[in-house]
Motif scaffolding. Sequence first.
Motif, PDB file in Angstrom:
ATOM      1  N   UNK A 110       0.829  -1.202   0.000  1.00 18.06           N
ATOM      2  CA  UNK A 110       0.000   0.000   0.000  1.00 18.06           C
ATOM      3  C   UNK A 110       0.864   1.252   0.000  1.00 18.06           C
ATOM      4  N   UNK A 111       1.952   1.223   0.775  1.00 18.77           N
ATOM      5  CA  UNK A 111       2.849   2.371   0.804  1.00 18.77           C
ATOM      6  C   UNK A 111       3.501   2.623  -0.538  1.00 18.77           C
ATOM      7  N   UNK A 128      -7.582   1.965   1.939  1.00 23.41           N
ATOM      8  CA  UNK A 128      -7.698   0.913   0.935  1.00 23.41           C
ATOM      9  C   UNK A 128      -8.416  -0.277   1.545  1.00 23.41           C
ATOM     10  N   UNK A 129      -9.397  -0.809   0.850  1.00 23.02           N
ATOM     11  CA  UNK A 129     -10.106  -2.002   1.287  1.00 23.02           C
ATOM     12  C   UNK A 129      -9.854  -3.117   0.285  1.00 23.02           C
ATOM     13  N   UNK A 130      -9.453  -4.274   0.787  1.00 30.33           N
ATOM     14  CA  UNK A 130      -9.208  -5.430  -0.069  1.00 30.33           C
ATOM     15  C   UNK A 130     -10.294  -6.465   0.194  1.00 30.33           C
ATOM     16  N   UNK A 168     -10.577   0.508  -3.660  1.00 26.25           N
ATOM     17  CA  UNK A 168     -11.085  -0.851  -3.508  1.00 26.25           C
ATOM     18  C   UNK A 168     -10.294  -1.796  -4.402  1.00 26.25           C
ATOM     19  N   UNK A 169      -9.880  -2.916  -3.831  1.00 33.34           N
ATOM     20  CA  UNK A 169      -9.237  -3.978  -4.607  1.00 33.34           C
ATOM     21  C   UNK A 169     -10.049  -5.250  -4.420  1.00 33.34           C
ATOM     22  N   UNK A 207      -4.155 -11.639   6.512  1.00 34.24           N
ATOM     23  CA  UNK A 207      -4.256 -10.191   6.575  1.00 34.24           C
ATOM     24  C   UNK A 207      -4.205  -9.539   5.219  1.00 34.24           C
ATOM     25  N   UNK A 208      -4.183 -10.351   4.157  1.00 34.26           N
ATOM     26  CA  UNK A 208      -4.159  -9.815   2.801  1.00 34.26           C
ATOM     27  C   UNK A 208      -5.517  -9.215   2.448  1.00 34.26           C
ATOM     28  N   UNK A 209      -6.598  -9.781   3.007  1.00 33.29           N
ATOM     29  CA  UNK A 209      -7.954  -9.304   2.738  1.00 33.29           C
ATOM     30  C   UNK A 209      -8.577  -8.718   4.004  1.00 33.29           C
TER      31      UNK A 209
END
Length: 312
Positions: free
Chosen positions: A83-84, A98-100, A128-129, A145-147
Amino acid sequence: MSMMDRLKIRHLRALVAVAEQGTLVRAADVLSITQPAVSKTLAELEGIVGRQLLERTSKGATLTAAGRVLLRHAGASLRALNEGLDSLATGQEGEAPTLLIGALPNVAATVLPPALLRFAETDPRVRISVRTGSNAQLIAALRQGVLDLLIGRLAEPADMQGLSFEQLYTESLVLVVRPQHPLAGCRNIDPELLRKHRLVLPDAGTRVREAADRFFVSSALGLPVQTIETIDIAFGRSYVLQSDAVWFVPLGAIENDLRQGTFVRLPIDTRITEGPVGLTRRVDRVPSDALDQLMEEIRQSASEWLNRAALP
């Protein structure tokens, strides 16, 4: 040299890939490296932490208790770093959330789009991803923790430890064919006739495939032999339109095609395949305001889909 000084990003990426893919071979494909390179990287990681992280079997690789502990933090760390880097690449150095979101292919095609459209109107800053895959793959990504959220079928009780599930609706699989198929237009179909045609089924080991297998066993047909396995909706759609195959597919994935007459639903009772679909989250994470709002939009979208799904 400390443990952190020796730890490299490639170590964490290898651990996450093996946990998600289930085998070193598939992990190597995802990482675009060789299997020996994956094995060497994981051996280095085990040497750094001083614990066995993987148990290798003839069927693949599973995480040990120590591996699962490290995985929870590895996935979140890689996500934060990505994200960074994305923020720097796009020139957005502020705190843009950011929301995955993970979604089964049938959910991604039906419930999710209208929810995201409404959400974008209320909070356009949020990125959004959306990631699709099998339920097992998405559950693994959620644990890592990826989602932030998974929209899919309820997992086995053993896989739900540390997770919560909120049911939105139940969905069954349906049997569909192209309009030119010999069985199209028949009012009464003996399930035995399915033996004469190749079947397109969900991948073995997935929750929807387990539901399909329940249908075959309960119908005394036995498990089918002539099959093509896929959870790729685009491929399944294209293949069945070009052949006399019968497609066993979640209703949500094919709903619009049925309404438009692109496919014909066979009049065979498949209620035994019905299963709960809902929101799965990690219980150790408090949802952000943005995630709370998105979940509310998904609930509304699911309710709307239920009203549409009562096909004639």
